[in-house]
Design a protein around this motif. Structure first.
Motif, PDB file in Angstrom:
ATOM      1  N   ALA A 623       1.244  -1.049  -0.436  1.00 12.04           N
ATOM      2  CA  ALA A 623      -0.136   0.214  -0.533  1.00 12.04           C
ATOM      3  C   ALA A 623       0.385   1.536  -0.322  1.00 12.04           C
ATOM      4  O   ALA A 623       0.496   2.560  -0.337  1.00 12.04           O
ATOM      5  CB  ALA A 623      -1.114   0.205   1.277  1.00 12.04           C
ATOM      6  N   ASP A 624       1.999   1.447   0.751  1.00 16.65           N
ATOM      7  CA  ASP A 624       2.551   2.506   0.745  1.00 16.65           C
ATOM      8  C   ASP A 624       3.824   2.127  -0.439  1.00 16.65           C
ATOM      9  O   ASP A 624       4.355   3.100  -0.805  1.00 16.65           O
ATOM     10  CB  ASP A 624       4.196   2.165   1.956  1.00 16.65           C
ATOM     11  CG  ASP A 624       2.890   2.510   2.815  1.00 16.65           C
ATOM     12  OD1 ASP A 624       2.233   2.901   3.084  1.00 16.65           O
ATOM     13  OD2 ASP A 624       3.741   1.696   4.268  1.00 16.65           O
ATOM     14  N   ARG A 625       3.635   1.532  -1.387  1.00 15.35           N
ATOM     15  CA  ARG A 625       4.259   1.959  -2.654  1.00 15.35           C
ATOM     16  C   ARG A 625       2.975   2.354  -3.918  1.00 15.35           C
ATOM     17  O   ARG A 625       4.050   1.264  -4.962  1.00 15.35           O
ATOM     18  CB  ARG A 625       5.296  -0.019  -2.691  1.00 15.35           C
ATOM     19  CG  ARG A 625       6.387  -0.198  -2.009  1.00 15.35           C
ATOM     20  CD  ARG A 625       6.530  -1.665  -1.876  1.00 15.35           C
ATOM     21  NE  ARG A 625       7.947  -1.872  -2.718  1.00 15.35           N
ATOM     22  CZ  ARG A 625       8.344  -2.489  -3.248  1.00 15.35           C
ATOM     23  NH1 ARG A 625       8.472  -3.393  -2.190  1.00 15.35           N
ATOM     24  NH2 ARG A 625       8.909  -3.049  -3.925  1.00 15.35           N
ATOM     25  N   ILE A 626       2.359   2.429  -3.982  1.00 13.06           N
ATOM     26  CA  ILE A 626       1.502   3.599  -5.549  1.00 13.06           C
ATOM     27  C   ILE A 626       2.375   3.870  -5.627  1.00 13.06           C
ATOM     28  O   ILE A 626       3.410   4.345  -5.107  1.00 13.06           O
ATOM     29  CB  ILE A 626       0.552   3.819  -4.857  1.00 13.06           C
ATOM     30  CG1 ILE A 626      -0.292   2.852  -3.660  1.00 13.06           C
ATOM     31  CG2 ILE A 626      -0.461   4.076  -5.397  1.00 13.06           C
ATOM     32  CD1 ILE A 626      -1.021   2.088  -4.460  1.00 13.06           C
ATOM     33  N   ARG A 694      -1.755   1.089  -8.852  1.00 15.52           N
ATOM     34  CA  ARG A 694      -1.959   1.597  -9.600  1.00 15.52           C
ATOM     35  C   ARG A 694      -3.354   2.058  -7.546  1.00 15.52           C
ATOM     36  O   ARG A 694      -3.610   2.921  -8.116  1.00 15.52           O
ATOM     37  CB  ARG A 694      -2.975   1.872 -10.829  1.00 15.52           C
ATOM     38  CG  ARG A 694      -4.021   2.580 -10.160  1.00 15.52           C
ATOM     39  CD  ARG A 694      -5.178   2.755 -11.840  1.00 15.52           C
ATOM     40  NE  ARG A 694      -6.015   4.458 -11.905  1.00 15.52           N
ATOM     41  CZ  ARG A 694      -5.634   4.792 -13.303  1.00 15.52           C
ATOM     42  NH1 ARG A 694      -4.562   4.811 -13.882  1.00 15.52           N
ATOM     43  NH2 ARG A 694      -6.661   6.253 -13.136  1.00 15.52           N
ATOM     44  N   GLU A 695      -2.997   1.207  -7.940  1.00 14.60           N
ATOM     45  CA  GLU A 695      -3.875   0.750  -5.680  1.00 14.60           C
ATOM     46  C   GLU A 695      -3.602  -0.304  -5.070  1.00 14.60           C
ATOM     47  O   GLU A 695      -3.964  -1.756  -5.782  1.00 14.60           O
ATOM     48  CB  GLU A 695      -5.579   0.642  -6.191  1.00 14.60           C
ATOM     49  CG  GLU A 695      -6.551   0.702  -5.840  1.00 14.60           C
ATOM     50  CD  GLU A 695      -7.759   0.584  -6.109  1.00 14.60           C
ATOM     51  OE1 GLU A 695      -8.382   0.433  -6.058  1.00 14.60           O
ATOM     52  OE2 GLU A 695      -8.751   2.503  -6.871  1.00 14.60           O
ATOM     53  N   ALA A 696      -3.993  -0.332  -4.376  1.00 10.74           N
ATOM     54  CA  ALA A 696      -3.193  -1.527  -3.503  1.00 10.74           C
ATOM     55  C   ALA A 696      -4.650  -1.444  -1.984  1.00 10.74           C
ATOM     56  O   ALA A 696      -5.052  -0.101  -1.495  1.00 10.74           O
ATOM     57  CB  ALA A 696      -2.178  -1.908  -2.368  1.00 10.74           C
ATOM     58  N   LYS A 697      -6.318  -2.352  -2.049  1.00  6.81           N
ATOM     59  CA  LYS A 697      -6.558  -1.815  -0.742  1.00  6.81           C
ATOM     60  C   LYS A 697      -6.424  -3.390   0.461  1.00  6.81           C
ATOM     61  O   LYS A 697      -6.957  -4.310  -0.324  1.00  6.81           O
ATOM     62  CB  LYS A 697      -7.750  -2.248  -2.452  1.00  6.81           C
ATOM     63  CG  LYS A 697      -8.590  -1.087  -2.725  1.00  6.81           C
ATOM     64  CD  LYS A 697      -9.731  -1.344  -3.100  1.00  6.81           C
ATOM     65  CE  LYS A 697     -10.691  -0.853  -1.893  1.00  6.81           C
ATOM     66  NZ  LYS A 697     -11.671  -0.685  -2.839  1.00  6.81           N
ATOM     67  N   PRO A 698      -6.440  -3.086   1.419  1.00  5.44           N
ATOM     68  CA  PRO A 698      -6.024  -3.952   2.267  1.00  5.44           C
ATOM     69  C   PRO A 698      -7.341  -4.697   2.639  1.00  5.44           C
ATOM     70  O   PRO A 698      -7.299  -5.690   3.535  1.00  5.44           O
ATOM     71  CB  PRO A 698      -5.229  -3.022   3.170  1.00  5.44           C
ATOM     72  CG  PRO A 698      -4.049  -1.995   2.532  1.00  5.44           C
ATOM     73  CD  PRO A 698      -5.359  -2.151   1.587  1.00  5.44           C
ATOM     74  N   THR A 700     -10.114  -5.336   1.187  1.00  3.80           N
ATOM     75  CA  THR A 700     -10.466  -6.828   0.245  1.00  3.80           C
ATOM     76  C   THR A 700      -9.721  -7.789  -0.487  1.00  3.80           C
ATOM     77  O   THR A 700      -9.296  -8.993  -0.598  1.00  3.80           O
ATOM     78  CB  THR A 700     -10.749  -6.328  -1.046  1.00  3.80           C
ATOM     79  OG1 THR A 700     -10.030  -5.039  -1.990  1.00  3.80           O
ATOM     80  CG2 THR A 700     -11.931  -5.270  -0.787  1.00  3.80           C
ATOM     81  N   GLY A 701      -7.647  -6.693  -0.317  1.00  7.18           N
ATOM     82  CA  GLY A 701      -7.092  -7.644  -0.764  1.00  7.18           C
ATOM     83  C   GLY A 701      -6.645  -7.303  -2.238  1.00  7.18           C
ATOM     84  O   GLY A 701      -5.860  -8.508  -2.894  1.00  7.18           O
ATOM     85  N   GLY A 702      -7.209  -6.698  -2.528  1.00  7.34           N
ATOM     86  CA  GLY A 702      -7.098  -6.489  -4.298  1.00  7.34           C
ATOM     87  C   GLY A 702      -6.096  -5.037  -4.449  1.00  7.34           C
ATOM     88  O   GLY A 702      -5.488  -4.208  -3.919  1.00  7.34           O
ATOM     89  N   LEU A 703      -5.075  -5.539  -5.779  1.00  6.40           N
ATOM     90  CA  LEU A 703      -4.786  -4.735  -6.567  1.00  6.40           C
ATOM     91  C   LEU A 703      -5.059  -4.447  -7.839  1.00  6.40           C
ATOM     92  O   LEU A 703      -5.117  -5.910  -8.633  1.00  6.40           O
ATOM     93  CB  LEU A 703      -2.837  -5.249  -6.236  1.00  6.40           C
ATOM     94  CG  LEU A 703      -2.391  -6.443  -5.218  1.00  6.40           C
ATOM     95  CD1 LEU A 703      -0.799  -6.969  -5.115  1.00  6.40           C
ATOM     96  CD2 LEU A 703      -1.532  -4.927  -4.414  1.00  6.40           C
ATOM     97  N   LEU A 704      -4.729  -3.398  -7.992  1.00  3.30           N
ATOM     98  CA  LEU A 704      -4.959  -3.065  -9.583  1.00  3.30           C
ATOM     99  C   LEU A 704      -3.155  -2.131 -10.111  1.00  3.30           C
ATOM    100  O   LEU A 704      -2.895  -1.760  -9.126  1.00  3.30           O
ATOM    101  CB  LEU A 704      -6.024  -1.578  -9.561  1.00  3.30           C
ATOM    102  CG  LEU A 704      -6.744  -1.458 -10.344  1.00  3.30           C
ATOM    103  CD1 LEU A 704      -7.035  -2.734 -11.147  1.00  3.30           C
ATOM    104  CD2 LEU A 704      -7.607  -0.176 -10.730  1.00  3.30           C
ATOM    105  N   PHE A 705      -3.239  -2.728 -11.398  1.00  3.30           N
ATOM    106  CA  PHE A 705      -2.149  -2.215 -11.884  1.00  3.30           C
ATOM    107  C   PHE A 705      -2.526  -1.443 -13.577  1.00  3.30           C
ATOM    108  O   PHE A 705      -3.221  -2.099 -14.147  1.00  3.30           O
ATOM    109  CB  PHE A 705      -1.476  -3.194 -12.439  1.00  3.30           C
ATOM    110  CG  PHE A 705      -0.546  -4.326 -11.308  1.00  3.30           C
ATOM    111  CD1 PHE A 705       0.399  -3.942 -10.031  1.00  3.30           C
ATOM    112  CD2 PHE A 705      -1.923  -5.104 -10.550  1.00  3.30           C
ATOM    113  CE1 PHE A 705       0.978  -4.334  -9.194  1.00  3.30           C
ATOM    114  CE2 PHE A 705      -0.657  -5.839  -9.361  1.00  3.30           C
ATOM    115  CZ  PHE A 705       0.265  -5.109  -8.851  1.00  3.30           C
ATOM    116  N   THR A 706      -1.453  -0.638 -13.655  1.00  4.65           N
ATOM    117  CA  THR A 706      -1.175   0.267 -14.243  1.00  4.65           C
ATOM    118  C   THR A 706      -0.027  -0.674 -15.504  1.00  4.65           C
ATOM    119  O   THR A 706       1.200  -0.817 -15.075  1.00  4.65           O
ATOM    120  CB  THR A 706      -1.013   1.395 -14.960  1.00  4.65           C
ATOM    121  OG1 THR A 706      -1.834   1.765 -14.267  1.00  4.65           O
ATOM    122  CG2 THR A 706      -0.992   2.007 -16.475  1.00  4.65           C
TER     123      THR A 706
END
Length: 745
Positions: A623-626, A694-698, A700-706
């Protein structure tokens, strides 16, 4: 009695005509009634009798008192059903409640419910909408659960005025819940809460009332609490069970075999807190004598006790990076049932003789008293073997273990088992519960040594119960289904790998595929695909063998501290070998089918909880590495975008179509590719890519990338990063129609 007129004929009717006649009669019929209706003579009655037996066997008609028969009735469109277990894919099976007709009740295959609902456990009753598949099989869809509270909502509360919103932890849940003023129960923004739905009217946001505080989302230790709450894992023991555990005391020698002079050692992970298995090996002629001793949990957990009820309710222990939810209270799991070094402990043991090729020649079970010589870690054992230094252990302890292991490994290879290479992620937390590191867990020969010893003991347990004609809770693993093998063949074809045709595969056929890709970029993906092609292992009182291990009989014997199935196997051995009064009683075997379904369900619940927690910990770690870039590989290609798995951590995330470079993207389901019409860039499974977080949501555990770089030109294999143009402007999906319709299989 009014019947439909039938043209009299001396010819026998077909089974279809006979079935239609009985159904239209609408009443009970005797064989003589049917014979008269069709004008059949005495010489034709044996053939008529055989046809009626066939129709009864196929469920088309049922006995109706005396020598009468009637048509079997279809179930109503809506029916109350009771869950009886699960099929091989883990989906619930059911039967009609109050079945009072002759013959077996029809099988009802329940469709999966929406995400967020706890799995339907054996014994649960639901009102189901049914669709008939054939004469004795139905498909069911849950309309309403009848014997439980409304499903609760687990999420993170966001305050707004005197009320607020709840963001569900389920990443597939698209709705947020409105918390009206006065229903917050004192929750603050960032609290992880359990809420109950409130009555909703119209199209306004769904309201909910907060019922319980579970922790703070900022506290990394709340991550495991989310999984525990969301999946309904029992975490607290009732006082009756705790009191029973506290009253436990050490066992007396009595008639037990004294093993205290045998230098048994436990070998576990450095962070293990309970030690329930110990091992010993020594040369015996051209082969080896192997002893595996297991904590005597059955001595403390008696059938029908509070401890027994709670152990069955849990089914197994659940392991998280920051905690364990044990099957038994700590006084047993970390106390009297833990084989601590230098302390006397009761055990069940098996002594096995194997030949020079690792084949088991004989085995003998007993109940003993042991004293662990040492508590060793996998790393210590591996280091001692490689250096030849055994510290304070008796001479040859480690060397004998490894020598026996090498023979067992040779036997395994000769048997042709499936040896998947799936690196396990080790998540390291600091004292505050924050993730400090995520790395593959090392896989040493010392791990494999213990695994082979345990497999051998498990086989011996199953074979011994068969010899004794005792009930056995088998660990079974069915071969892959034809549909899953077809999907695997399609994927392997993208790597130019063929798989033996047909569905009668041996595990060595799949293992051959794994050896072909070993060490290549495609290896992780192919191993994962082979794993997904497998049926799920389960517990069952009926033996169908274990496909993955290529074994005819297999049961779990070696971990009764953390698995209820092993406790049942211990009790059956105690009863069969007359080793005490605390064994399995005959009446308990009647419930094995229900218990098997229950503990299979709790095992899958535990696996799901551990996976969800790992995903959330990884999201918190990142989450700190967006905005940072990561090397990754394509692990899934869909018409909606790409799934990617990061090289360093194994974290998985998604690149949606809107975050791919600006192009018209074409999804080819047959080839498993996504290709750009203008750029001519093609994405395939296992392609290396460079992605930006692009997004990290602890929550839900979801990660979004470009996507930054990756893909290949048509006809090229993956392996080279191609710099891709950034998408210009807003969200343009750029999606072209797929060439093939998505399979409905």
């Amino acid at each position: 009695m009014t019947r439909k007129p039938v043209r009299r004929s001396a010819e026998l009717p077909t089974e279809a005509v006979l079935r239609e006649f009985i159904a239209e009669a609408g009443t009970r019929l005797r064989k003589g009634d049917i014979a008269r209706a069709f004008g059949l003579g005495p010489d034709q009655k044996p053939a008529l009798r055989a046809m009626l037996r066939n129709l009864e066997r196929d469920g088309m008609l049922v006995r109706a008192g005396g020598r009468q028969v009637r048509a079997a009735e279809a179930l109503p469109e809506r029916c109350v059903v009771e869950i009886t277990g699960t099929d091989r894919d883990g989906d619930p099976l059911a039967r009609p409640v109050g079945w009072d007709r002759q013959g077996k009740p029809p099988i009802i295959f329940m469709l999966p419910e929406k995400r967020g609902h706890a799995a339907l456990a054996p014994g649960a009753r639901v009102l189901a909408r049914l669709r008939r598949i054939d004469d004795d099989r139905y498909e069911g869809r849950t309309v309403r659960r009848l014997d439980e509270e409304p499903a609760s909502i687990i999420g993170v509360f966001r305050a707004e005025g005197e009320g607020g919103w709840i963001e569900p932890v389920d990443r597939k849940s698209r709705a947020e819940w409105k918390v009206p003023p006065g229903e917050t129960a004192g929750a603050e923004s960032g609290d992880v809460v359990r809420a109950m739905p409130l009555p909703a009217f119209g199209y306004r946001p769904k309201p909910a009332r907060i019922a319980e505080h579970l922790g703070r989302m900022g506290d990394a230790r709340s991550i495991s609490l989310i999984a525990i709450a969301a999946l309904g894992i029992p975490a607290d023991f009732p006082e009756t069970a705790i009191d029973e555990a506290k009253r436990a005391r050490g066992v007396r020698p009595g008639r037990r075999t004294d093993l205290r002079e045998v230098p048994l050692v436990t070998i576990d992970g450095a962070d293990a807190r309970d030690f329930d298995d110990a091992v010993f090996a020594e040369p015996a002629g051209p082969g080896h004598r192997i002893v595996v001793a297991i904590a005597d949990v059955a001595h403390y957990v008696r059938p029908g006790s509070a401890l027994d009820r709670e152990a069955l309710k849990r089914g197994n222990s659940v392991y998280f990076p920051d905690r364990v939810v044990p099957m038994l209270p700590e006084a047993l799991s970390n106390g009297w049932c833990s084989l601590r070094p230098g302390e006397d402990r009761g055990c069940l043991f098996v002594e096995m003789i194997v030949d020079a090729e690792g084949r088991k020649l004989s085995h003998q079970f007993g109940r003993g008293l042991m004293r662990s010589f040492a508590r060793l870690t996998y790393e210590e054992v591996q280091g001692a073997f490689e250096s030849g230094w055994e510290a304070d252990l008796p001479d040859g302890t480690i060397d004998h273990l490894y020598a026996a292991y090498r023979t067992l490994l040779a036997a395994r290879q000769a048997r042709g088992t499936l040896d998947l290479d799936l690196p396990e992620r080790k998540i390291t937390l600091d004292e505050a519960g924050r993730v400090t590191d995520v790395a593959p867990r090392p896989r040493l020969d010392s791990h494999r040594l213990i695994e082979e010893f345990m497999i051998l003991a498990n086989v011996a347990a199953a074979e011994e119960l068969e010899r004794l004609r005792q009930p056995c809770m088998y660990r079974v693993h069915a071969p892959p289904s034809p549909e899953k093998l077809d999907s695997l063949r399609n994927l392997l074809a993208t790597f130019e790998i063929s798989l033996k045709p047909g569905d009668q595969l041996h595990p060595r056929d799949l293992d051959h595929v794994l050896r072909l890709v070993a060490g290549s970029d495609a290896a992780p993906l192919v191993n994962e695909a082979v794993l997904r092609s497998q049926s799920q292992a389960e517990y069952a009182p009926e033996n169908i063998g274990h496909f993955g291990l290529a074994l005819n009989s297999y049961a779990h014997f070696t971990s009764p501290i953390r698995r209820y199935a092993d406790l049942l196997v211990h009790r059956a051995l105690i009863a069969g070998l007359k080793l005490g009064t605390d064994g399995l009683r005959p009446e308990h075997a009647d419930g094995f089918e229900t218990i098997a379904a229950a503990i299979t369900s709790t095992e899958r619940r535990a696996t799901d909880a551990e996976r969800q927690s790992a995903d959330r910990y990884l999201a918190a770690y990142l989450a700190d590495r967006i905005g940072e870039d990561f090397g990754a590989r394509v692990s899934g290609v869909t018409r909606f975008g790409l799934f990617v798995t990061l090289d360093a951590t194994g974290a998985s995330g998604f690149v949606p179509m809107a975050l791919l470079p600006d192009d018209f993207w074409h999804f080819d389901e047959a080839d498993g590719t996504l290709s750009g019409t203008r750029s001519r860039v093609v994405f395939r499974l296992a392609d290396p890519v460079l992605v930006r977080l692009r997004e990290a949501k602890p929550v839900t555990g979801g990660l979004l990338f470009t996507l930054i770089e990756g893909g290949s030109a048509p006809g090229e294999g993956g392996g080279q990063h191609r710099r891709l143009p950034a998408r210009k402007g807003g969200r343009k999906p750029g999606r072209a129609p797929a060439r093939h319709k998505r399979s409905r299989r």
